[in-house]
Design a protein around this motif. Sequence first.
Motif: not given
Length: 114
Positions: A65-74
Motif C-alpha cells: 500500500d506504499r510501494f508500486a512496481i511497474s514495468r515498461d517492456n518497450a
Amino acid sequence: QAQLVESGGGLVQPGGSLRLSCAASFSFFSIYAMGWYRQAPGKERELVARITNGGSTNYAESVKDRFAISRDNAKNTVYLQMNSLKPEDTAVYYCNKWPSFMSWGQGTQVTVSS
C-alpha cells in the motif's frame, strides 16, 4: 553484456516519495518476472516487490500500500514508486530477475531521514 542499472535513489524526509528506475540490458526482457530488492546495513537482502511478465504484482507486507512496481517492456525498464517513506525503508535498492537471479547491479541508495 547483460547488466542492470538502478537509479533514482537519494535522501528524502519521512513521508516523502521517490521513484526508482532499473534499466535492464538482456535479451527477452519482457518474458521475465522482475523484482525489486533491498539491503539495509547489517541485514540480508530482501525482496520487496515483484512483477510478472503479465503485469501481476506482489509486495512484502512492510511496503504494501506504499510501494508500486511497474514495468515498461518497450524500454526494458522496471520502476518502483515509493510513497510514505519511513526511516526503516533506508537501504540500497536493487532490481533483478525473479526468482532466478543474474549478476547484481550497483544498486541505488535510499536514505529516509529528517
